[in-house]
Scaffold this motif. Structure first.
Motif, PDB file in Angstrom:
ATOM      1  N   GLN A 127       0.869  -1.178   0.000  1.00  0.00           N
ATOM      2  CA  GLN A 127       0.000   0.000   0.000  1.00  0.00           C
ATOM      3  C   GLN A 127       0.903   1.223   0.000  1.00  0.00           C
ATOM      4  N   THR A 135      -4.303  -2.264  -8.036  1.00  0.00           N
ATOM      5  CA  THR A 135      -5.167  -3.319  -8.563  1.00  0.00           C
ATOM      6  C   THR A 135      -4.577  -3.940  -9.825  1.00  0.00           C
ATOM      7  N   SER A 155      -3.105  -6.944   3.900  1.00  0.00           N
ATOM      8  CA  SER A 155      -3.123  -5.486   3.772  1.00  0.00           C
ATOM      9  C   SER A 155      -3.672  -4.837   5.036  1.00  0.00           C
ATOM     10  N   VAL A 174      -8.213  -1.263   2.833  1.00  0.00           N
ATOM     11  CA  VAL A 174      -8.982  -2.134   1.951  1.00  0.00           C
ATOM     12  C   VAL A 174      -9.688  -3.214   2.768  1.00  0.00           C
ATOM     13  N   GLU A 179     -11.009  -6.095  -1.792  1.00  0.00           N
ATOM     14  CA  GLU A 179      -9.818  -6.739  -2.363  1.00  0.00           C
ATOM     15  C   GLU A 179     -10.219  -7.774  -3.415  1.00  0.00           C
ATOM     16  N   THR A 215      -6.494  -7.095   6.386  1.00  0.00           N
ATOM     17  CA  THR A 215      -7.341  -7.770   5.401  1.00  0.00           C
ATOM     18  C   THR A 215      -6.514  -8.899   4.802  1.00  0.00           C
TER      19      THR A 215
END
Ligand code: SAM
Length: 222
Positions: A127, A135, A155, A174, A179, A215
């Motif tokens: 990140q 993405t 993440s 996220v 995700e 995440t």
């Protein structure tokens, strides 16, 4: 690897919108930026996978890549920051790792294309507060997963409690749903093994203890 025990957050400045410069600056101190320990979620989710070829995107100082290599994975770590990769290479030598098992690639993931197929592709806390086609990078990474192989994304789901006043336009968090949806992968091709939030203990800059939420998304290519 586990993010730094002291989860500092740095705002980009006008002087550092170039990703190589920005990240080099983050690693410019004398001390390592990250803990040097393997990421808790990665260790738990990959421990039982049979070793093969592994690719760690945004490997930083290499703790995850080294952990994998020590378990027999033929590992490639990719990062944009030379200083981080030098620290990773030094740690590999200090641990006496077989040089055949680990290699470090300095590249900008925005344009880098994985070389060949990997049985495990991981990205831990990939990140960035800068413009970063995350993405697109992750979708390209998914394309490099070999049949039967895995893609593991860990993440930040939320900022740590001690990071006050983060600029939401530069700090992106996220959810597992976002995700998976962002990857937009064909269900015929990829099975979702894990898509959930998991917590881990961490220590703040003033020694405060907190549970941070990650995440975690693990996909398996059919
Ligand atoms: C938050 S750190 C995470 C490092 C490591 N994976 C960990 O879990 O501790 C993000 C890493 O991604 C790298 N990175 C950011 N943008 C990148 C880019 N465009 N290309 C390659 N690496 C990049 C940074 O240099 C940094 O090491």
């Amino acid at each position: 690897m586990t993010t730094s025990d002291h989860e500092h957050h740095h705002e980009p400045t006008d002087a550092t919108t170039d990703p190589a410069e920005y990240w080099e600056e983050r690693y410019s101190g004398a001390e390592p930026v990250w803990s040097g320990r393997v990421n808790t979620q990665l260790a738990a989710l990959t421990a039982d996978l049979p070793p093969g070829r592994a690719l760690d995107l945004g490997c930083g100082e290499g703790a995850d890549a080294l952990w994998l290599a020590e378990r027999g994975w033929q590992t490639t770590g990719v990062d944009i920051a030379d200083t981080a990769l030098h620290r990773a290479a030094r740690a590999a030598a200090e641990r006496g790792l077989d040089p055949e098992l680990v290699r470090w690639v300095r590249a900008d993931l925005a344009t880098w294309t994985p070389d060949g197929r990997y049985d495990l592709v991981t990205a831990s806390f990939l990140q960035s507060p800068l413009d970063f086609p995350r993405t697109e990078v992750l979708r390209r990474a998914a394309g490099a997963v070999a049949p039967g192989g895995h893609l593991l994304l860990v993440s930040h789901a939320a900022p740590p409690p001690w990071a006050k006043g983060l600029d939401p336009s530069t700090h992106h968090f996220v959810t597992p749903e976002q995700e998976v949806a962002g990857l937009d992968l064909d269900e015929q091709d990829f099975a979702v093994v894990v898509a959930e939030e998991r917590t881990r203990p961490a220590t703040g800059p003033d020694g405060e203890q907190a549970e941070l939420t990650d995440t975690v998304v693990l996909l398996r290519r059919r």
